[in-house]
Design a protein around this motif. Structure first.
Motif, short mmCIF file in Angstrom:
data_model
loop_
_atom_site.label_atom_id
_atom_site.label_comp_id
_atom_site.label_asym_id
_atom_site.label_seq_id
_atom_site.Cartn_x
_atom_site.Cartn_y
_atom_site.Cartn_z
N HIS A 26 12.69 8.49 -20.16
CA HIS A 26 12.22 8.86 -21.49
C HIS A 26 11.79 10.32 -21.56
O HIS A 26 11.43 10.93 -20.55
CB HIS A 26 11.04 7.98 -21.91
N GLY A 84 22.59 6.39 -25.59
CA GLY A 84 21.19 6.11 -25.32
C GLY A 84 20.92 4.65 -24.99
O GLY A 84 21.70 3.76 -25.32
N GLY A 119 13.86 9.43 -26.96
CA GLY A 119 15.17 9.05 -26.49
C GLY A 119 15.03 8.42 -25.12
O GLY A 119 14.02 8.58 -24.44
N PHE A 179 18.34 13.25 -27.14
CA PHE A 179 18.29 12.13 -28.08
C PHE A 179 17.02 12.19 -28.92
O PHE A 179 17.04 11.88 -30.12
CB PHE A 179 18.34 10.79 -27.33
N SER A 180 15.92 12.58 -28.27
CA SER A 180 14.64 12.69 -29.01
C SER A 180 14.75 13.72 -30.12
O SER A 180 14.29 13.49 -31.25
CB SER A 180 13.51 13.07 -28.05
N PRO A 240 14.53 2.34 -26.14
CA PRO A 240 13.29 2.94 -25.64
C PRO A 240 12.23 1.89 -25.36
O PRO A 240 12.30 0.76 -25.87
CB PRO A 240 12.86 3.86 -26.78
N GLN A 244 18.81 7.08 -31.67
CA GLN A 244 18.33 6.90 -30.31
C GLN A 244 19.37 6.21 -29.44
O GLN A 244 19.56 6.56 -28.28
CB GLN A 244 17.03 6.08 -30.31
N ALA A 263 16.96 12.27 -32.93
CA ALA A 263 16.30 11.20 -33.66
C ALA A 263 15.17 11.74 -34.52
O ALA A 263 14.99 11.30 -35.67
CB ALA A 263 15.78 10.15 -32.68
#
Length: 398
Positions: free
Chosen positions: A254, A209, A248, A171-172, A212, A200, A175
């Motif tokens: 995380h 997701g 993410g 996801f990171s 965060p 995210q 994004a």
């Protein structure tokens, strides 16, 4: 639940061992990440007082929280329903009484009012009034500071935790790529932030997701001198740099990531800073292995940048994994001089040896896991200075 009952029970055993080492018979946990770690409880209810009680001679902890959140505890935890105790609405945000008055009454009723009690004194979620109320309601108890007791248990991850962090890393990556692609002259900062947040949460086709623990940090231009700014509604201009730090999140785990983008052609000074910083993080990642002290990583960083006349006072990293707002860090060890924490396999850290000056800055970071022989970065994205989403200058490794 995010994990099987056996994993939660193992975490409880490790926590009780630490309690015994510190002479603590009853542990009162208010940090929502630690509550989640030991019970599975997961809800946006930490704006009111809630607690997990671990008793040395009881198999299961006790959850105490607001009455409307009790069903959430029944849904998300492995606890017996009898171990889920709710306080009525008369305790919610009033000057007449405090939820810790209720907790003190419960501890007295179950015969725990004369024991050695540990509290998370330096938790965001444990206030001075919490402590005062407990002291008043439990005059015969012996209180001890148990800040970060559970956090240290969390330092070495299980394979399932690492798997969740790797999903968060996907996801990171997505994004970060979406944000860098959208950044450009005339685009509003808030629209880039909205795009990052969308990615995210949407995650991948296979996994969605979570929210965060920290919002995307997106300082621009001179604001890049301050790392913890978010975004404005201003439009990007030619000749500005943007630092992006985001993560993410999957099942509250995380995998933070930071990169820097320049709109246009960067000057030689910024390019040199980017090259030096990237060389420094690459040197650190190359030397990490089990058995070394955290301060050895910092020493490598310091030696590398010193060759070019740079120095940095702040720490360059911290453990990361499970957490809730306002932070994704675990608040235990730090990658800095003097920290003699010994690296073990399945420890995970966010290393962010970024550089900030009076009117500019450069950021690059990696979340890494310690392996049996070295380390692996969880995200797969080139390191260096980007322009309009393209890497220029020193690249190093992914």
């Amino acid at each position: 639940m995010s994990f099987g009952t056996a994993e939660y029970q193992g975490r409880i055993r490790k926590t009780k061992q630490r309690m015994a080492d510190k002479g603590i018979e009853v542990l009162l946990i208010t940090d929502p990440a630690n509550m989640n770690y030991l019970s599975g409880y997961d809800a946006w209810s930490f704006y009111v007082h809630q607690m997990l009680i671990v008793i040395e001679d009881e198999d299961q902890p006790i959850w105490v929280g607001r009455i409307m959140d009790a069903n959430g505890a029944k849904i998300t935890t492995w606890l017996y329903h009898d171990n889920i105790i709710a306080y009525p609405e008369i305790y919610v945000q009033t000057e007449l009484r405090h939820p810790m008055d209720f907790v003190a009454e419960i501890l007295t009723q179950i015969g725990q009012d004369r024991r050695s009690i540990g509290v998370e004194m330096d938790s965001y979620y444990f206030t001075a009034k919490c402590f005062a109320s407990l002291q008043k309601g439990l005059p015969n108890a012996r209180f001890h500071d148990a800040t970060s007791l559970v956090n240290w248990v969390r330092l070495v991850k299980s394979d399932t935790e690492i798997a969740y962090m790797k999903r968060a890393a996907r996801f990171s990556e997505k994004a970060m790529a979406a944000g860098m692609e959208m950044i450009g002259e005339g685009v509003r900062e808030c629209d880039v932030a909205a795009r990052i947040l969308e990615v995210q949460v949407s995650g991948t086709k296979e996994h969605g997701g979570d929210y965060p623990s920290i919002m995307p940090l997106l300082p621009t231009g001179e604001r890049t001198a301050a790392p913890h700014l978010t975004w404005t509604d201003k439009r990007y201009k030619q000749g500005e740099s943007v630092t992006l730090e985001l993560s993410g999140c999957y099942k509250r785990y995380h995998s933070p990531l930071a990169r820097t983008v320049f709109i246009g052609t960067p000057d030689a000074e910024l390019q040199h800073l980017a090259d030096v910083t990237t060389e420094g993080i690459n040197e650190c990642l190359a030397m990490i292995k089990p058995g070394i002290y955290l301060e050895e990583i910092c020493a490598t960083w310091t030696k590398t940048i010193a060759r070019y006349g740079f120095e940095k006072e702040a720490r360059i990293g911290y453990p990361v994994g499970l957490n809730y707002p306002p932070d994704w860090g675990e608040h235990t060890a730090s990658i800095r001089m003097g920290d003699r924490t010994i690296l073990e396999p399945n420890m995970a850290f966010h290393m962010i040896p970024a550089m900030w000056f009076d009117d500019s800055g450069f950021e690059v970071s990696e979340t890494f896991r310690v392996t049996e022989t070295g380390c692996e970065t969880l995200a797969n994205m080139p390191r260096g200075l980007f322009t309009k989403g393209h890497l220029i200058g020193y690249q190093g490794g992914a």
